[in-house]
Design a protein around this motif. Structure first.
Motif, PDB file in Angstrom:
ATOM      1  N   GLY A 126       0.652  -1.166   0.171  1.00  0.00           N
ATOM      2  CA  GLY A 126      -0.098   0.064  -0.126  1.00  0.00           C
ATOM      3  C   GLY A 126       0.918   1.171   0.048  1.00  0.00           C
ATOM      4  N   ALA A 127       2.050   1.030   0.064  1.00  0.00           N
ATOM      5  CA  ALA A 127       2.981   2.471   0.091  1.00  0.00           C
ATOM      6  C   ALA A 127       2.786   3.060  -1.227  1.00  0.00           C
ATOM      7  CB  ALA A 127       4.537   2.023   0.435  1.00  0.00           C
ATOM      8  N   ASP A 128       3.124   4.485  -1.468  1.00  0.00           N
ATOM      9  CA  ASP A 128       3.139   5.032  -2.588  1.00  0.00           C
ATOM     10  C   ASP A 128       4.351   4.802  -3.424  1.00  0.00           C
ATOM     11  OD1 ASP A 128       3.544   7.067  -4.487  1.00  0.00           O
ATOM     12  OD2 ASP A 128       2.755   8.685  -3.201  1.00  0.00           O
ATOM     13  N   SER A 129       3.898   4.484  -4.827  1.00  0.00           N
ATOM     14  CA  SER A 129       5.019   3.924  -5.779  1.00  0.00           C
ATOM     15  C   SER A 129       5.897   5.058  -5.804  1.00  0.00           C
ATOM     16  CB  SER A 129       4.335   3.509  -6.960  1.00  0.00           C
ATOM     17  OG  SER A 129       3.598   4.579  -7.550  1.00  0.00           O
ATOM     18  N   ARG A 130       5.452   6.249  -5.859  1.00  0.00           N
ATOM     19  CA  ARG A 130       6.538   7.432  -5.936  1.00  0.00           C
ATOM     20  C   ARG A 130       7.653   7.517  -4.896  1.00  0.00           C
ATOM     21  NH1 ARG A 130       2.191  12.063  -6.203  1.00  0.00           N
ATOM     22  NH2 ARG A 130       1.685  10.765  -4.675  1.00  0.00           N
ATOM     23  N   VAL A 131       7.260   6.803  -3.769  1.00  0.00           N
ATOM     24  CA  VAL A 131       8.254   7.000  -2.736  1.00  0.00           C
ATOM     25  C   VAL A 131       9.333   5.517  -3.034  1.00  0.00           C
ATOM     26  CG1 VAL A 131       8.694   6.754  -0.103  1.00  0.00           C
ATOM     27  CG2 VAL A 131       6.730   7.945  -0.984  1.00  0.00           C
ATOM     28  N   ARG A 132       8.817   4.553  -3.553  1.00  0.00           N
ATOM     29  CA  ARG A 132       9.620   3.563  -3.938  1.00  0.00           C
ATOM     30  C   ARG A 132      10.732   4.191  -4.823  1.00  0.00           C
ATOM     31  NH1 ARG A 132       6.372  -0.351  -7.608  1.00  0.00           N
ATOM     32  NH2 ARG A 132       6.704   1.611  -8.644  1.00  0.00           N
ATOM     33  N   ASP A 133      10.041   4.764  -5.806  1.00  0.00           N
ATOM     34  CA  ASP A 133      11.197   5.233  -6.934  1.00  0.00           C
ATOM     35  C   ASP A 133      11.900   6.082  -6.448  1.00  0.00           C
ATOM     36  OD1 ASP A 133       9.468   3.875  -8.590  1.00  0.00           O
ATOM     37  OD2 ASP A 133       8.495   5.566  -9.216  1.00  0.00           O
ATOM     38  N   ILE A 134      11.809   7.009  -5.421  1.00  0.00           N
ATOM     39  CA  ILE A 134      12.660   7.834  -4.787  1.00  0.00           C
ATOM     40  C   ILE A 134      13.745   6.854  -4.190  1.00  0.00           C
ATOM     41  CG2 ILE A 134      13.157   9.536  -2.972  1.00  0.00           C
ATOM     42  CD1 ILE A 134      10.446  10.632  -3.865  1.00  0.00           C
ATOM     43  N   PHE A 135      13.359   5.904  -3.389  1.00  0.00           N
ATOM     44  CA  PHE A 135      14.130   5.061  -2.433  1.00  0.00           C
ATOM     45  C   PHE A 135      15.031   4.302  -3.393  1.00  0.00           C
ATOM     46  CE2 PHE A 135      14.531   0.877  -0.564  1.00  0.00           C
ATOM     47  CZ  PHE A 135      15.082   1.181   0.664  1.00  0.00           C
ATOM     48  N   LEU A 136      14.615   3.811  -4.565  1.00  0.00           N
ATOM     49  CA  LEU A 136      15.377   3.003  -5.531  1.00  0.00           C
ATOM     50  C   LEU A 136      16.355   3.931  -6.252  1.00  0.00           C
ATOM     51  CD1 LEU A 136      12.825   0.540  -7.328  1.00  0.00           C
ATOM     52  CD2 LEU A 136      14.747  -0.024  -5.547  1.00  0.00           C
ATOM     53  N   GLN A 137      15.755   4.943  -6.503  1.00  0.00           N
ATOM     54  CA  GLN A 137      17.092   6.042  -7.005  1.00  0.00           C
ATOM     55  C   GLN A 137      18.097   6.564  -6.145  1.00  0.00           C
ATOM     56  OE1 GLN A 137      14.415   9.434  -8.337  1.00  0.00           O
ATOM     57  NE2 GLN A 137      14.033   8.412  -9.896  1.00  0.00           N
ATOM     58  N   THR A 138      17.637   6.516  -4.794  1.00  0.00           N
ATOM     59  CA  THR A 138      18.822   6.830  -3.718  1.00  0.00           C
ATOM     60  C   THR A 138      19.680   5.620  -3.413  1.00  0.00           C
ATOM     61  OG1 THR A 138      16.889   8.334  -2.684  1.00  0.00           O
ATOM     62  CG2 THR A 138      18.997   7.544  -1.237  1.00  0.00           C
ATOM     63  N   ALA A 139      19.016   4.344  -3.847  1.00  0.00           N
ATOM     64  CA  ALA A 139      20.079   3.272  -3.455  1.00  0.00           C
ATOM     65  C   ALA A 139      21.011   3.320  -4.493  1.00  0.00           C
ATOM     66  CB  ALA A 139      19.245   2.059  -3.472  1.00  0.00           C
ATOM     67  N   GLN A 140      20.526   3.542  -5.845  1.00  0.00           N
ATOM     68  CA  GLN A 140      21.631   3.558  -7.063  1.00  0.00           C
ATOM     69  C   GLN A 140      22.390   4.698  -6.958  1.00  0.00           C
ATOM     70  OE1 GLN A 140      18.810   3.578 -10.443  1.00  0.00           O
ATOM     71  NE2 GLN A 140      18.371   1.719 -10.216  1.00  0.00           N
ATOM     72  N   LEU A 141      22.123   5.764  -6.381  1.00  0.00           N
ATOM     73  CA  LEU A 141      23.010   6.694  -5.976  1.00  0.00           C
ATOM     74  C   LEU A 141      24.190   6.431  -5.025  1.00  0.00           C
ATOM     75  CD1 LEU A 141      24.036   9.887  -6.515  1.00  0.00           C
ATOM     76  CD2 LEU A 141      22.350  10.478  -4.692  1.00  0.00           C
ATOM     77  N   LEU A 142      23.892   5.673  -3.852  1.00  0.00           N
ATOM     78  CA  LEU A 142      24.568   5.238  -2.950  1.00  0.00           C
ATOM     79  C   LEU A 142      25.880   4.336  -3.535  1.00  0.00           C
ATOM     80  CD1 LEU A 142      22.209   4.913   0.135  1.00  0.00           C
ATOM     81  CD2 LEU A 142      24.243   6.281   0.060  1.00  0.00           C
TER      82      LEU A 142
END
Length: 172
Positions: A126-142
């Motif tokens: 049920g979480a917002d998919s846009r937050v997931r996208d930010i999370f994944l982009q941040t993981a890739q940046l890390l």
């Protein structure tokens, strides 16, 4: 994995060679070898093998098998005979080192798949998919900042998601 009660022995210092990743100095206490010995004993018994049969299969003496099962290991490193014993018993790669407290070191790339699975599970819950996208982009940046390359088969972009891209993370 089986649970083994503590063994009253003095701490020992050993040098454990890890397959494929060089070696790591490991400080362990006596229960590590004792734990390995008990696990070898339990594995052998579950296969209904005698010490003599295991010794013959591993190319070592029955007395050496007995010493391993009693947690009596001398010298630095993991004896080659013990490696052959656990291989013959069908232990998965790394289990011996794990019992000794010297599991191979993990890298950020090893955990990337878990991060993406976690993010997807949150969206499914049920979480917002846009937050997931930010999370994944941040993981890739890390990963990029750590100089870690993720195999192309594991790398995912927001375009891979049916919901499309979300907002870009505001990260300097």
């Amino acid at each position: 994995m089986m649970s083994v009660p503590p063994h009253p022995s003095k701490p020992i210092e050993e040098h454990v060679s890890l397959s494929g990743s060089g070696s790591a100095a490991v400080s362990t206490t006596g229960p590590s070898w004792w734990t390995v010995g008990n696990a070898v004993h339990a594995s052998r018994r579950s296969l209904r093998m005698s010490q003599a049969e295991l010794a013959e299969a591993a190319g070592i003496s029955r007395r050496t098998v007995n010493n391993y099962e009693m947690g009596r290991v001398s010298g630095p490193g993991i004896p080659a005979g013990l490696v052959r014993v656990v291989a013959h018993l069908g232990w998965p790669e790394g289990q011996l080192e794990q019992l000794l407290g010297a599991a191979p070191e993990r890298t950020p790339a090893d955990d990337y798949r878990t991060v993406t699975d976690f993010a997807d599970a949150c969206v499914t819950a049920g979480a917002d998919s846009r937050v997931r996208d930010i999370f994944l982009q941040t993981a890739q940046l890390l990963l990029e900042q750590a100089g870690v390359q993720v195999p192309v088969t594991e790398a995912r972009g927001v375009a891979d998601h049916p919901d499309g891209p979300g907002p870009k993370p505001d990260i300097p």
